[in-house]
Design a protein around this motif. Structure first.
Motif, PDB file in Angstrom:
ATOM      1  N   CYS A   1      13.416  15.858  39.935  1.00 36.69           N
ATOM      2  CA  CYS A   1      14.184  14.996  39.238  1.00 36.69           C
ATOM      3  C   CYS A   1      14.419  13.601  40.930  1.00 36.69           C
TER       4      CYS A   1
ATOM      5  N   GLU B   1      24.869   6.493  32.088  1.00 34.49           N
ATOM      6  CA  GLU B   1      23.547   6.629  31.239  1.00 34.49           C
ATOM      7  C   GLU B   1      22.483   6.885  31.825  1.00 34.49           C
TER       8      GLU B   1
ATOM      9  N   THR C   1      22.724  10.691  32.037  1.00 37.12           N
ATOM     10  CA  THR C   1      22.247  11.083  31.072  1.00 37.12           C
ATOM     11  C   THR C   1      20.625  11.305  30.184  1.00 37.12           C
ATOM     12  N   ILE C   2      19.948   9.977  31.107  1.00 38.77           N
ATOM     13  CA  ILE C   2      18.827  10.066  30.632  1.00 38.77           C
ATOM     14  C   ILE C   2      17.839  11.428  31.389  1.00 38.77           C
TER      15      ILE C   2
ATOM     16  N   ARG D   1      19.667  14.167  32.924  1.00 40.26           N
ATOM     17  CA  ARG D   1      19.279  15.389  31.958  1.00 40.26           C
ATOM     18  C   ARG D   1      18.685  15.541  31.247  1.00 40.26           C
ATOM     19  N   LYS D   2      18.299  14.948  29.835  1.00 40.96           N
ATOM     20  CA  LYS D   2      17.664  14.296  28.718  1.00 40.96           C
ATOM     21  C   LYS D   2      16.100  14.443  29.386  1.00 40.96           C
ATOM     22  N   SER D   3      15.596  13.580  30.129  1.00 44.27           N
ATOM     23  CA  SER D   3      14.397  13.875  30.847  1.00 44.27           C
ATOM     24  C   SER D   3      13.774  14.860  31.477  1.00 44.27           C
ATOM     25  N   THR D   4      14.601  15.946  32.118  1.00 46.57           N
ATOM     26  CA  THR D   4      14.344  16.715  33.374  1.00 46.57           C
ATOM     27  C   THR D   4      14.664  17.747  33.361  1.00 46.57           C
ATOM     28  N   GLY D   5      15.568  18.286  32.591  1.00 47.69           N
ATOM     29  CA  GLY D   5      16.519  19.105  32.227  1.00 47.69           C
ATOM     30  C   GLY D   5      17.009  19.846  33.497  1.00 47.69           C
TER      31      GLY D   5
ATOM     32  N   ASP E   1      26.645  16.824  38.240  1.00 45.46           N
ATOM     33  CA  ASP E   1      26.892  15.085  38.521  1.00 45.46           C
ATOM     34  C   ASP E   1      26.724  14.204  39.599  1.00 45.46           C
TER      35      ASP E   1
END
Length: 69
Positions: A11, A31, A34-35, A37-41, A46
């Motif tokens: 991360c 944003e 969200t980015i 979470r999408k890129s690293t899973g 938060d």
């Protein structure tokens, strides 16, 4: 036996990359999370991600806008 959660992506490195890409513009915290979470899973909270982003953004001098909740 309990095994600690191991994330497939780092991360901190993902935050560095994200901030480098947004160095010249404003980035909203929602944003950014969200980015990440999408890129690293990642399963990190938060609040944990926001703290990491805030710390690195301050060090790099990148403006991150806190979103109103």
């Amino acid at each position: 036996m309990h095994h600690p959660h191991v994330e497939s992506a780092d991360c901190a490195k993902a935050v560095d990359k994200l901030l480098a890409e947004h160095r010249t513009g404003l980035l909203s915290m929602d944003e950014a999370i969200t980015i990440l979470r999408k890129s690293t899973g990642t399963d990190r909270s938060d609040a944990d991600l926001a703290a990491l982003i805030t710390k690195k953004a301050a060090y790099l001098g990148v403006a991150v806008v806190s979103d109103a909740h």
